[in-house]
Scaffold this motif. Structure first.
Motif, short mmCIF file in Angstrom:
data_model
loop_
_atom_site.label_atom_id
_atom_site.label_comp_id
_atom_site.label_asym_id
_atom_site.label_seq_id
_atom_site.Cartn_x
_atom_site.Cartn_y
_atom_site.Cartn_z
N MET A 91 45.58 -49.46 -64.11
CA MET A 91 46.36 -50.33 -63.24
C MET A 91 45.57 -51.59 -62.87
O MET A 91 46.06 -52.71 -62.99
N SER A 92 44.32 -51.41 -62.43
CA SER A 92 43.55 -52.56 -61.94
C SER A 92 43.21 -53.55 -63.04
O SER A 92 43.04 -54.74 -62.76
N LEU A 93 43.14 -53.11 -64.29
CA LEU A 93 42.82 -54.01 -65.40
C LEU A 93 44.07 -54.47 -66.15
O LEU A 93 43.97 -55.11 -67.20
N SER A 94 45.24 -54.17 -65.62
CA SER A 94 46.48 -54.55 -66.31
C SER A 94 46.65 -56.05 -66.41
O SER A 94 47.40 -56.54 -67.27
N ARG A 95 45.96 -56.82 -65.55
CA ARG A 95 46.04 -58.28 -65.63
C ARG A 95 45.36 -58.83 -66.87
O ARG A 95 45.52 -60.01 -67.19
N ALA A 96 44.61 -58.00 -67.57
CA ALA A 96 43.93 -58.46 -68.79
C ALA A 96 44.84 -58.46 -70.00
O ALA A 96 44.44 -58.93 -71.07
N TYR A 97 46.07 -57.93 -69.86
CA TYR A 97 46.96 -57.79 -71.01
C TYR A 97 48.24 -58.60 -70.81
O TYR A 97 48.72 -58.77 -69.69
N ASP A 98 48.80 -59.06 -71.92
CA ASP A 98 50.16 -59.59 -71.88
C ASP A 98 51.17 -58.46 -71.90
O ASP A 98 52.24 -58.56 -71.31
N ALA A 99 50.85 -57.35 -72.58
CA ALA A 99 51.74 -56.18 -72.57
C ALA A 99 51.74 -55.58 -71.16
O ALA A 99 50.68 -55.31 -70.59
N PRO A 100 52.90 -55.36 -70.57
CA PRO A 100 52.95 -54.81 -69.21
C PRO A 100 52.56 -53.33 -69.19
O PRO A 100 52.72 -52.62 -70.19
N VAL A 101 52.05 -52.89 -68.05
CA VAL A 101 51.65 -51.49 -67.86
C VAL A 101 52.64 -50.82 -66.92
O VAL A 101 52.85 -51.28 -65.80
N VAL A 102 53.26 -49.74 -67.40
CA VAL A 102 54.19 -48.95 -66.59
C VAL A 102 53.48 -47.65 -66.23
O VAL A 102 53.18 -46.84 -67.10
N THR A 103 53.20 -47.46 -64.95
CA THR A 103 52.46 -46.28 -64.49
C THR A 103 53.42 -45.26 -63.90
O THR A 103 54.19 -45.57 -62.99
N THR A 104 53.38 -44.05 -64.44
CA THR A 104 54.14 -42.96 -63.85
C THR A 104 53.27 -42.28 -62.80
O THR A 104 52.15 -41.85 -63.08
N LEU A 105 53.78 -42.19 -61.59
CA LEU A 105 53.05 -41.61 -60.45
C LEU A 105 53.32 -40.11 -60.44
O LEU A 105 54.41 -39.67 -60.11
N HIS A 106 52.30 -39.34 -60.79
CA HIS A 106 52.42 -37.89 -60.85
C HIS A 106 51.87 -37.21 -59.60
O HIS A 106 52.05 -36.00 -59.44
N THR A 107 51.16 -37.96 -58.76
CA THR A 107 50.47 -37.37 -57.61
C THR A 107 50.68 -38.23 -56.38
O THR A 107 51.13 -39.38 -56.49
N PRO A 108 50.31 -37.71 -55.21
CA PRO A 108 50.30 -38.56 -54.01
C PRO A 108 49.34 -39.73 -54.20
O PRO A 108 48.50 -39.74 -55.10
N PRO A 109 49.41 -40.74 -53.32
CA PRO A 109 48.60 -41.95 -53.47
C PRO A 109 47.17 -41.76 -52.97
O PRO A 109 46.81 -42.12 -51.86
N PHE A 110 46.33 -41.19 -53.84
CA PHE A 110 44.92 -41.05 -53.50
C PHE A 110 44.30 -42.44 -53.41
O PHE A 110 44.76 -43.39 -54.06
N PRO A 111 43.23 -42.62 -52.62
CA PRO A 111 42.70 -43.97 -52.35
C PRO A 111 42.36 -44.79 -53.60
O PRO A 111 42.72 -45.97 -53.68
N TRP A 112 41.68 -44.18 -54.59
CA TRP A 112 41.34 -44.94 -55.79
C TRP A 112 42.59 -45.43 -56.50
O TRP A 112 42.64 -46.54 -57.04
#
Length: 464
Positions: free
Chosen positions: A118-139
């Motif tokens: 997620m944090s490095l997704s700005r390095a790509y033109d291809a978009p990143v779709v993240t599926t959230l499988h867990t609660p929002p842990f801090p990292w």
């Protein structure tokens, strides 16, 4: 639908091979297969041991190299799992960047539980779709805060979406392959079943005690993921009317569950979805589940019985202060679970299966994910300059982090504090989350109080 070139990031902890280590692995494998059946090209990043034929190309995460004698003695050396994850996803980020520069990717489907994709997704033109499988842990939240504006987020249930209050998210329910989990005859000896990873947060000790209180035999199916918990809480309870069958393939899981009169689902945390409940119901086996997290959305009256997990039940937990809802002690939960066994006589096995198939098909889940991936890829194409030059707009200012008032909505709830031998989980106060309600829903998504779509595996052969 235009064919997509999809890079899928799986977990680096376990290979995508049967018997699956858990629901995340099972669902990722099912989605990869489904994308390919729809004619899309899939490059899969996965742990060593993943079969080469599960995707068009499988890229193995690298193993952690040996440290020098000096580095190995560093007192600040992080734990090995942290280093394994960092090494794997740093490699994946660099390889994605290489392929993106070469024009080989349309979209990235991120099914890892790591912040770097997620944090490095700005390095790509291809978009990143993240599926959230867990609660929002801090990292994970930090990764999401740095994500490209082109990123998309998918939650597997409305309960999980409400916890992820810092991102705009859509809901696509998990799905189960109905051809693998077929209608079973039930038990001829009153046997019950429990399926999942043997860990404190799954709390199989509750199922053992409840089955014994109800005077029923019990089959436990699933890998031992926490050896200390198994030795302390499970091994002493085995024998006689309770057997542990270990980790088995999905087809064998379906046979065991299909020949059981009921399936216990006993989480000690707010389960993000509860795929095992859907898999059991597709076998026609009624479900007895603690009412936690996504299970409240999944287990419908035609599929089984929801058992109250709180000492002070409330209708709308979003209206009460943090800590006001507490988990019932083990002996109370065991008694409630055992009592629920007698409530299943009125459920018809064929009707139980029909309900699960109608609401949680794998096809609907695949369609829902592909809808998000296609929309993200199309939007990214439209944003590129007509000349084909790479965009320079990705480094836009980040959205502000949540205010202190918003941050206080994420709390460690009293009802998330498991009893002896169980590790606590982290959750958020339940709530709708305005942008959950305002986002357009997709095929295979949750709509109002109904769930249409897939399911989230978790356990052995595929059950979560």
């Amino acid at each position: 639908m235009t064919s997509l070139r999809i890079a899928v990031l799986a977990t680096n902890r376990n290979p995508l091979s049967e018997p699956f280590a858990g629901g995340q692995e099972s669902l990722t494998a099912a989605l990869v297969a489904g994308f390919r059946r729809r004619g899309h090209h899939v490059v899969l990043f996965a742990a060593e041991g993943t079969p080469a034929d599960v995707a068009d190309e499988v890229v193995a995460y690298p193993a952690l190299p040996r440290f020098s004698a000096v580095a190995a003695l560093d007192p600040q050396l992080p734990e090995k799992p942290f280093l394994d994850d960092h090494h794997a996803f740093t490699f994946a980020a660099a390889e994605l960047a290489r392929r993106d520069r070469a024009g080989e990717l349309d979209v990235v489907a991120n099914h890892s539980l790591h912040h770097l994709p997620m944090s490095l997704s700005r390095a790509y033109d291809a978009p990143v779709v993240t599926t959230l499988h867990t609660p929002p842990f801090p990292w994970m939240e930090l990764g999401a805060a740095l994500a490209s504006p082109a990123s998309r987020f998918v939650a597997v249930s409305k309960a999980l979406a409400a916890q992820w209050s810092t991102v705009t998210r859509q809901v696509v329910a998990n799905g189960v392959d109905e051809s693998r989990f077929v209608l079973g005859p039930g038990a001829d000896d009153g046997r019950l079943a429990w399926v999942g990873r043997i860990t404190p947060e799954k709390a199989p000790h509750l199922a053992i005690d409840a089955a014994r209180m109800a005077g029923r035999r019990l089959a436990l199916v699933g890998p031992v993921s926490d050896a200390a918990y198994f030795e302390a809480q499970i091994a002493p309870r085995l024998g006689g009317d309770v057997e542990h069958l270990g980790a088995v393939r999905p087809d064998e899981v379906a046979k065991v569950v299909g020949r059981s009169d009921a399936l216990f689902v006993t989480p000690a945390w707010d389960e993000p979805f509860g795929l095992v409940a859907v898999e059991g119901a597709m076998c026609g086996t009624p479900v007895i589940a603690l009412a936690r997290g996504g299970l409240v959305e999944v287990v419908r009256p035609d599929m089984g019985v929801l058992v109250d997990a709180a000492t002070n039940p409330v209708v709308d937990s979003s209206e009460i202060p943090a800590g006001a809802v507490t988990a019932a002690p083990d002996d109370v939960l065991v008694a409630r679970l055992a009592s629920a066994v007698t409530e299943l006589d009125a459920l018809d096995r064929a009707a139980v299966r029909e309900c699960a198939v109608r609401h949680f098909s794998l096809d609907a889940c695949i369609d829902g994910h592909l809808a998000v991936l296609t929309e993200a890829a199309d939007a990214a194409r439209r944003s590129q300059p007509a000349s084909g030059a790479r965009s320079v707009e990705r480094h836009t200012p980040l959205d502000p982090l949540p205010s202190d008032a918003d941050a206080r909505r994420l709390v460690i709830r009293e009802d998330m504090k498991p009893s002896a031998g169980v590790r606590p989980g982290v959750s958020a106060q339940n709530g709708t989350g305005s942008d959950v309600a305002d986002r357009p829903l997709l095929p295979g998504s949750l709509s109002g109080d109904s769930v249409s779509g897939g399911a989230q595996p978790d356990a052995t052969g595929a059950m979560s």
